[in-house]
Structures are given as C-alpha cells and as structure tokens.
Design a protein around this motif. Structure first.
Motif, PDB file in Angstrom:
ATOM      1  N   GLN A 147       0.841  -1.184   0.000  1.00 34.07           N
ATOM      2  CA  GLN A 147       0.000   0.000   0.000  1.00 34.07           C
ATOM      3  C   GLN A 147       0.878   1.236   0.000  1.00 34.07           C
ATOM      4  O   GLN A 147       2.033   1.199   0.410  1.00 34.07           O
ATOM      5  CB  GLN A 147      -0.934   0.004   1.205  1.00 34.07           C
ATOM      6  CG  GLN A 147      -0.268   0.028   2.552  1.00 34.07           C
ATOM      7  CD  GLN A 147      -1.278  -0.070   3.679  1.00 34.07           C
ATOM      8  OE1 GLN A 147      -2.454  -0.338   3.455  1.00 34.07           O
ATOM      9  NE2 GLN A 147      -0.832   0.126   4.891  1.00 34.07           N
ATOM     10  N   VAL A 148       0.320   2.312  -0.448  1.00 30.49           N
ATOM     11  CA  VAL A 148       1.029   3.577  -0.502  1.00 30.49           C
ATOM     12  C   VAL A 148       1.110   4.152   0.918  1.00 30.49           C
ATOM     13  O   VAL A 148       0.136   4.126   1.661  1.00 30.49           O
ATOM     14  CB  VAL A 148       0.307   4.566  -1.446  1.00 30.49           C
ATOM     15  CG1 VAL A 148       1.009   5.909  -1.440  1.00 30.49           C
ATOM     16  CG2 VAL A 148       0.234   3.994  -2.845  1.00 30.49           C
ATOM     17  N   LYS A 149       2.297   4.652   1.271  1.00 32.52           N
ATOM     18  CA  LYS A 149       2.486   5.235   2.592  1.00 32.52           C
ATOM     19  C   LYS A 149       1.659   6.493   2.738  1.00 32.52           C
ATOM     20  O   LYS A 149       1.488   7.269   1.790  1.00 32.52           O
ATOM     21  CB  LYS A 149       3.942   5.621   2.828  1.00 32.52           C
ATOM     22  CG  LYS A 149       4.861   4.485   3.093  1.00 32.52           C
ATOM     23  CD  LYS A 149       6.248   5.045   3.411  1.00 32.52           C
ATOM     24  CE  LYS A 149       7.230   3.946   3.679  1.00 32.52           C
ATOM     25  NZ  LYS A 149       8.553   4.504   4.012  1.00 32.52           N
ATOM     26  N   LYS A 150       1.169   6.697   3.935  1.00 27.77           N
ATOM     27  CA  LYS A 150       0.461   7.935   4.242  1.00 27.77           C
ATOM     28  C   LYS A 150       1.497   8.941   4.709  1.00 27.77           C
ATOM     29  O   LYS A 150       2.311   8.640   5.570  1.00 27.77           O
ATOM     30  CB  LYS A 150      -0.587   7.697   5.311  1.00 27.77           C
ATOM     31  CG  LYS A 150      -1.666   6.744   4.877  1.00 27.77           C
ATOM     32  CD  LYS A 150      -2.627   6.438   5.994  1.00 27.77           C
ATOM     33  CE  LYS A 150      -3.621   5.393   5.516  1.00 27.77           C
ATOM     34  NZ  LYS A 150      -4.412   4.852   6.591  1.00 27.77           N
ATOM     35  N   VAL A 151       1.450  10.123   4.131  1.00 27.16           N
ATOM     36  CA  VAL A 151       2.426  11.163   4.520  1.00 27.16           C
ATOM     37  C   VAL A 151       1.763  12.302   5.241  1.00 27.16           C
ATOM     38  O   VAL A 151       0.622  12.537   5.201  1.00 27.16           O
ATOM     39  CB  VAL A 151       3.205  11.700   3.309  1.00 27.16           C
ATOM     40  CG1 VAL A 151       4.236  10.711   2.875  1.00 27.16           C
ATOM     41  CG2 VAL A 151       2.282  12.052   2.163  1.00 27.16           C
TER      42      VAL A 151
END
Length: 69
Positions: free
Chosen positions: A65-69
C-alpha cells in the motif's frame, strides 16, 4: 520498528496462534528452519518467494500500500 522485524513478528504471532512449531512451518513451507528463525527474529532479508510460501501455509496474504504522509 523496521518492516523486516514487523513481518517476522506477524509471522511468529500467526504461527503461535495456529499452534504450529517452527519446524512444522518450515517443512510445510519448504524452507529451512534456520531461514524461518532468521525471518521471525528480523535477522533475514527474505525473498518474496519465501514469504509467499510461509503466508500461504499460515492463511495470510502479502499486500502493498502507498504510505500515508
């Protein structure tokens, strides 16, 4: 916690919950017991193939999954 350590911890927890020994899991996943030990303790950099074999036996899946920034 590093990703490799977290993966090893999750594998160990699932294995313990299923009452499977390291030796049993290693045999079912067709990997070496030393390799499994190193994965569970975060001391190995497992291949995707090894992780797939382990997670298949444990009824888990690998996702990205795409990291949350």
């Amino acid at each position: 916690m590093a990703a490799i350590q977290k993966i090893g911890q999750l594998i160990q927890q699932r294995r313990d919950n299923m009452l499977i020994t390291q030796k049993q899991l290693a045999e079912m996943a067709d990997i070496g017991i030393n390799t499994l030990y190193k994965i569970e303790t975060g001391k190995a950099n497992p291949t995707l193939e090894s992780l797939q074999r382990i997670t298949d036996v444990l009824g888990m899946e690998i996702t990205l999954q795409v990291k949350k920034v």
